[in-house]
Design a protein around this motif. Sequence first.
Motif, PDB file in Angstrom:
ATOM      1  N   ALA A 114      25.607 -38.337  -1.579  1.00 57.81           N
ATOM      2  CA  ALA A 114      24.535 -38.447  -0.649  1.00 57.81           C
ATOM      3  C   ALA A 114      25.104 -37.551   0.824  1.00 57.81           C
ATOM      4  N   VAL A 115      26.203 -37.882   1.168  1.00 52.50           N
ATOM      5  CA  VAL A 115      27.015 -37.351   2.337  1.00 52.50           C
ATOM      6  C   VAL A 115      27.154 -35.842   2.326  1.00 52.50           C
ATOM      7  N   THR A 126      22.659 -34.543  -6.148  1.00 53.57           N
ATOM      8  CA  THR A 126      23.121 -34.713  -7.601  1.00 53.57           C
ATOM      9  C   THR A 126      24.221 -33.875  -7.842  1.00 53.57           C
ATOM     10  N   PHE A 127      24.065 -32.419  -7.341  1.00 53.73           N
ATOM     11  CA  PHE A 127      25.203 -31.470  -7.424  1.00 53.73           C
ATOM     12  C   PHE A 127      26.516 -32.044  -7.068  1.00 53.73           C
ATOM     13  N   PHE A 131      29.730 -32.974  -9.258  1.00 57.14           N
ATOM     14  CA  PHE A 131      30.866 -32.161  -9.025  1.00 57.14           C
ATOM     15  C   PHE A 131      31.950 -32.962  -8.648  1.00 57.14           C
ATOM     16  N   PHE A 132      32.072 -34.005  -7.794  1.00 59.66           N
ATOM     17  CA  PHE A 132      33.126 -34.849  -7.394  1.00 59.66           C
ATOM     18  C   PHE A 132      33.647 -35.725  -8.653  1.00 59.66           C
ATOM     19  N   THR A 133      32.673 -36.147  -9.505  1.00 56.59           N
ATOM     20  CA  THR A 133      33.091 -36.764 -10.619  1.00 56.59           C
ATOM     21  C   THR A 133      33.855 -35.810 -11.455  1.00 56.59           C
ATOM     22  N   GLY A 346      29.805 -44.786 -14.288  1.00 57.45           N
ATOM     23  CA  GLY A 346      29.372 -45.006 -12.866  1.00 57.45           C
ATOM     24  C   GLY A 346      28.413 -43.782 -12.394  1.00 57.45           C
ATOM     25  N   LEU A 347      28.844 -42.627 -12.655  1.00 56.07           N
ATOM     26  CA  LEU A 347      27.691 -41.440 -12.251  1.00 56.07           C
ATOM     27  C   LEU A 347      26.319 -41.913 -13.033  1.00 56.07           C
ATOM     28  N   SER A 348      26.325 -42.177 -14.253  1.00 58.35           N
ATOM     29  CA  SER A 348      24.867 -42.372 -14.896  1.00 58.35           C
ATOM     30  C   SER A 348      24.158 -43.521 -14.318  1.00 58.35           C
TER      31      SER A 348
END
Length: 422
Positions: A114-115, A126-127, A131-133, A346-348
């Motif tokens: 979100a940030v 979402t991207f 990406f971070f994951t 966690g992402l899901s």
Amino acid sequence: MNTKTKVINKLNRFWKLLGPGLITGASDDDPSGIATYSQAGAAYGLSTLWTGLLAFPLMAAIQQMCAKIGLVTSLGLTGALKKNYPRPVLYLMLLFSFPAIVMNIGADIAGMGAVGNLLFPSIDATFFSVFFTVALLVLIIYLPYLKIAATLKYLCVVLLVYLVVPFLYHQDWGLILKNTFVPNLEFNKEFIGILVGILGTTISPYLFFWQATMEVEEMKHKKNHLVVDKKIIHDMRQDVDFGMTFSGLVMYFIILTTGTVLYNGGIYQIDTVEQAAIALRPLAGDLAYLLFAIGIIGTGLLAIPVLSGSLSYIITETFGWEQGLDKKFHEAKAFYAVIAVSLVLGLSLNYVGISPVKALIYTAILYGLTAPVLIAIILHICNNKDVMGQFTNSKRSNVLGFSALILMTAEAVALLYLQFVA
């Protein structure tokens, strides 16, 4: 050797001394923690500043005990539990820890995404989350432990931005000092809930496991095999004290920032970290907004490897699987698989109807129920001469440890009451 050179050399030696304690303390201020502190400041102004003074000695005492267990036994906390306690106790900790840590990871990933979208509005949140994951997973798998530790250590510097933000806005320092040293209590559901959230965020069970395990990893990488002595214990305490002080200062300054800027600006409800960043912009300026937002991403990059790593150590130690951040993927497939699964799960969570706010609530409940049991076990281990030898707890450590146990037990009772009775 001139004075300047001596000072530089001392600072270099101190920086080298810092390690697991600093990383553990800094990772405690993750995006989900920042959301909790921001809500405390927005809702109650400076009324919760005193919690920083209350939490620090308790945090430091428990983390020192965990570190000492790792140094003396050469086992992580899970290994010590497995060796000295009935298996049901270990499996109960695993049952509570797995969902709590996964939800914590999910809340942090959502906050970072979100940030990222706030800083680059043309790119969907979402991207950034994906990406971070993926980036974190690749780095954790391919970087050896020493590089991961060094990277995490330097990422701690990002947290310094939160010590700057309050000075970008006019402050009433007399009022700040009063609220720092004079506790302000309100006996209602909302205020008690905030206190429970602050304590649950600062004294988190996953940090107990990480601290002990990282001390073991650090000892493995010393140039010569070291026998644990008073100097090593002293150095560990300095590292932990500095890390917990750093963590407490960041918490303090986030509450200070939101407690003056947002509360005085009439913004009393903050549910997510991006809301806090957005609310700061018109009230404190673009620089405060930018620093606050960058800090959130930096803390996420620091905390998520700690969260996923601690969970993987818990599970692999429980079942006796090969483990270690210093091992290559083919040497510890199960260890890295657990990290990958925790990140993906966690992402899901962001796509199955569990909001980051709900994830934080569920995480706080599970942490709150687990922490008192773990603290009691840690105290028992640290007072057991058969396990700790000459390094059993001092009276001071026991006083602080039992204070933490009483406080976290009261927190657990309050948490259950607030969620299911009130």
